[in-house]
Design a protein around this motif. Structure first.
Motif, PDB file in Angstrom:
ATOM      1  N   PHE A  62      -0.982   6.983   9.498  1.00  0.00           N
ATOM      2  CA  PHE A  62       0.242   6.631   8.752  1.00  0.00           C
ATOM      3  C   PHE A  62       0.933   7.897   8.313  1.00  0.00           C
ATOM      4  O   PHE A  62       0.305   8.900   8.043  1.00  0.00           O
ATOM      5  N   ASN A  82       0.795  -1.238   0.000  1.00  0.00           N
ATOM      6  CA  ASN A  82       0.000   0.000   0.000  1.00  0.00           C
ATOM      7  C   ASN A  82       0.827   1.288   0.000  1.00  0.00           C
ATOM      8  O   ASN A  82       0.474   2.266  -0.657  1.00  0.00           O
ATOM      9  N   ASN A  83       1.917   1.302   0.742  1.00  0.00           N
ATOM     10  CA  ASN A  83       2.674   2.553   0.890  1.00  0.00           C
ATOM     11  C   ASN A  83       3.337   2.993  -0.407  1.00  0.00           C
ATOM     12  O   ASN A  83       3.738   4.140  -0.542  1.00  0.00           O
ATOM     13  N   VAL A  97      -2.522   5.774   0.883  1.00  0.00           N
ATOM     14  CA  VAL A  97      -2.470   5.691   2.345  1.00  0.00           C
ATOM     15  C   VAL A  97      -3.394   6.747   2.960  1.00  0.00           C
ATOM     16  O   VAL A  97      -3.990   6.523   4.002  1.00  0.00           O
ATOM     17  N   THR A  98      -3.533   7.896   2.301  1.00  0.00           N
ATOM     18  CA  THR A  98      -4.382   8.975   2.821  1.00  0.00           C
ATOM     19  C   THR A  98      -5.203   9.595   1.683  1.00  0.00           C
ATOM     20  O   THR A  98      -4.869   9.431   0.500  1.00  0.00           O
ATOM     21  N   ARG A 134      -9.034   5.284  10.751  1.00  0.00           N
ATOM     22  CA  ARG A 134      -7.673   5.120  11.281  1.00  0.00           C
ATOM     23  C   ARG A 134      -7.373   6.153  12.350  1.00  0.00           C
ATOM     24  O   ARG A 134      -6.658   5.894  13.308  1.00  0.00           O
ATOM     25  N   ALA A 171       2.052   0.344   5.465  1.00  0.00           N
ATOM     26  CA  ALA A 171       0.641   0.783   5.558  1.00  0.00           C
ATOM     27  C   ALA A 171      -0.336  -0.385   5.542  1.00  0.00           C
ATOM     28  O   ALA A 171      -1.336  -0.384   4.820  1.00  0.00           O
ATOM     29  N   MET A 186      -7.082  -1.237   6.378  1.00  0.00           N
ATOM     30  CA  MET A 186      -6.534  -0.886   5.062  1.00  0.00           C
ATOM     31  C   MET A 186      -6.627  -2.064   4.096  1.00  0.00           C
ATOM     32  O   MET A 186      -6.927  -1.895   2.912  1.00  0.00           O
TER      33      MET A 186
END
Ligand SMILES: NC(=O)C1=CN([C@@H]2O[C@H](COP(=O)(O)OP(=O)(O)OC[C@H]3O[C@@H](n4cnc5c(N)ncnc54)[C@H](OP(=O)(O)O)[C@@H]3O)[C@@H](O)[C@H]2O)C=CC1
Ligand SMILES: O=C1CO[C@H](CO)[C@@H](O)[C@@H]1O
Length: 353
Positions: free
Chosen positions: A353, A80-81, A105-106, A346, A176, A181
């Protein structure tokens, strides 16, 4: 880049678990997609992968792949990251991108990714494959048709027990990971789908409540979330990576309920859902009919067209948008709403994260 060929030519970024499933599905049954190349951090893995899945071009670096002029689209199958960085690099190299879930991630990262797509006039889609299966489309249409009346409750889950958490990106904060997630994100998208089916599209929860257990690795290994939408649809879901569950999903309305035994990875043949009207709950002997429906259980068994594998459906849905201007199977707006909800969850479980 050359003019559009008859098929969309994918390059796969990584040789991991989902990259293998995607390659297998596409090479076995896609009609609008083909895989032209693959890249790995380890050239030996790229070569083995290419030989296994009959892919013409193994690349020794991710950079070589995204700059390959014989590729139209990159399938980002990284932890994911890395989604944000490699999606933007691929878009800037002129490629369309099908990126694994969760897109970023965001929300901030997801926004930047869609901006890069727009600036480069390329398509970007988040790879929620279950959205492309006819099972999902059929039960959502059934809700829209009013078959269960007004939906009130959605109860769903995505939970299983990972056999070897060590070295698994799902158990890494740096990559992440975490159950929200990894798989809670599916439940969030289903909540949005059902909410959108019952009200004008675009609704956002008025309430979000989340609790989670944090694993020694730092990520959430199981969590429970409730959402309330402005139209009073209430959703509860659990996600887990150290808890086994069968993940049957229920969507309950005032005139019946839909039961989906296998919502996330429906099979190619006989993907099933049931609609029950006035069926007694297990503790009751008699059900008093309500509304216009008699006591009735209907079952629907759905096959994919030409037995197309799940990941071929997804690859072809993305290809259809690019090659033939078909409506996208997932929109940027939908992915951004999903990302916003994930951010909020989260934040409530103290996993920024
Ligand atoms: N849609 C679906 O059904 C599924 C989606 N996913 C999603 O796909 C993505 C990848 O998951 P999955 O395939 O299970 O993961 P894997 O760990 O099996 O594979 C990830 C691959 O990414 C590459 N990679 C690059 N940097 C790293 C790093 N620092 N650590 C580990 N791997 C790295 C490696 O490929 P290489 O060495 O070849 O460069 C590795 O094999 C995730 O975003 C996940 O959420 C996962 C499973 C199912
Ligand atoms: O997206 C996914 C779907 O299913 C897997 C497990 O069954 C997940 O771990 C994964 O990341």
């Amino acid at each position: 880049m050359a003019d559009h060929p008859h098929k969309l030519r994918y390059g796969i970024l990584s040789t991991g678990n989902i990259a293998r499933q995607f390659a297998h599905g596409v090479q076995e049954g896609a009609s609008l997609s083909t895989i032209h190349a693959v890249a790995s951090r380890d050239p030996r893995n790229a070569l083995t992968f290419a030989n296994t899945y009959n892919i013409p071009k193994p690349h020794n670096s991710y950079d070589d792949l995204i700059n390959d002029p014989n590729i139209d689209a990159i399938y980002v199958a990284l932890p994911n990251n890395y989604h944000h960085e490699w999606t933007i690099r691929a878009l800037n190299a002129g490629k369309h991108v099908l990126c694994e879930k969760p897109l970023a991630v965001t929300t901030q990262q997801a926004t930047e990714m869609f901006q890069a797509a727009e600036q480069n006039d390329r398509h970007l889609a988040e790879a929620f494959m279950y959205l492309t299966h006819p099972l999902t489309k059929t039960y959502i249409q059934s809700i829209k048709n009013g078959d269960i009346g007004t939906p009130k409750l959605l109860r769903t889950s995505f939970s299983f027990s990972v056999a070897y958490p060590e070295n698994n990106s799902r158990f890494s904060t740096a990559l992440a990971g975490g159950s929200i997630m990894d798989i809670g994100c599916y439940c969030v998208t289903l909540a949005l789908l059902v909410a959108d089916a019952t009200t004008s599209p675009g609704s956002y929860p008025s309430q979000i409540h989340a609790i989670a257990h944090l694993h020694e690795s730092g990520i959430d290994d199981y969590a429970a979330v409730t959402l309330r939408f402005p139209n009073n649809l209430i959703v509860s879901f659990v996600s887990g990576m150290t808890a086994q569950m069968d993940n049957t999903t229920y969507i309950s309305g005032d005139n019946g309920y839909i039961q989906i035994p296998v919502p996330w990875k429906p099979p190619v043949q006989n993907a099933t859902f049931h609609i029950d009207h006035n069926i007694p709950s297990k503790q009751d002997k008699l059900a008093k009919p309500t509304g216009s429906s008699p006591n009735q259980k209907q079952s629907f068994n759905i096959n994919t067209p030409n037995d197309k594998p799940l990941y071929a459906l997804e690859a072809d849905a993305f290809a259809d948008t690019i090659l033939n201007d078909a409506p996208p199977f997932i929109t940027p707006e939908f992915s951004l709403r999903t990302a916003r909800i994930l951010d909020e969850i989260r934040s409530q479980i103290n996993l920024p994260f």
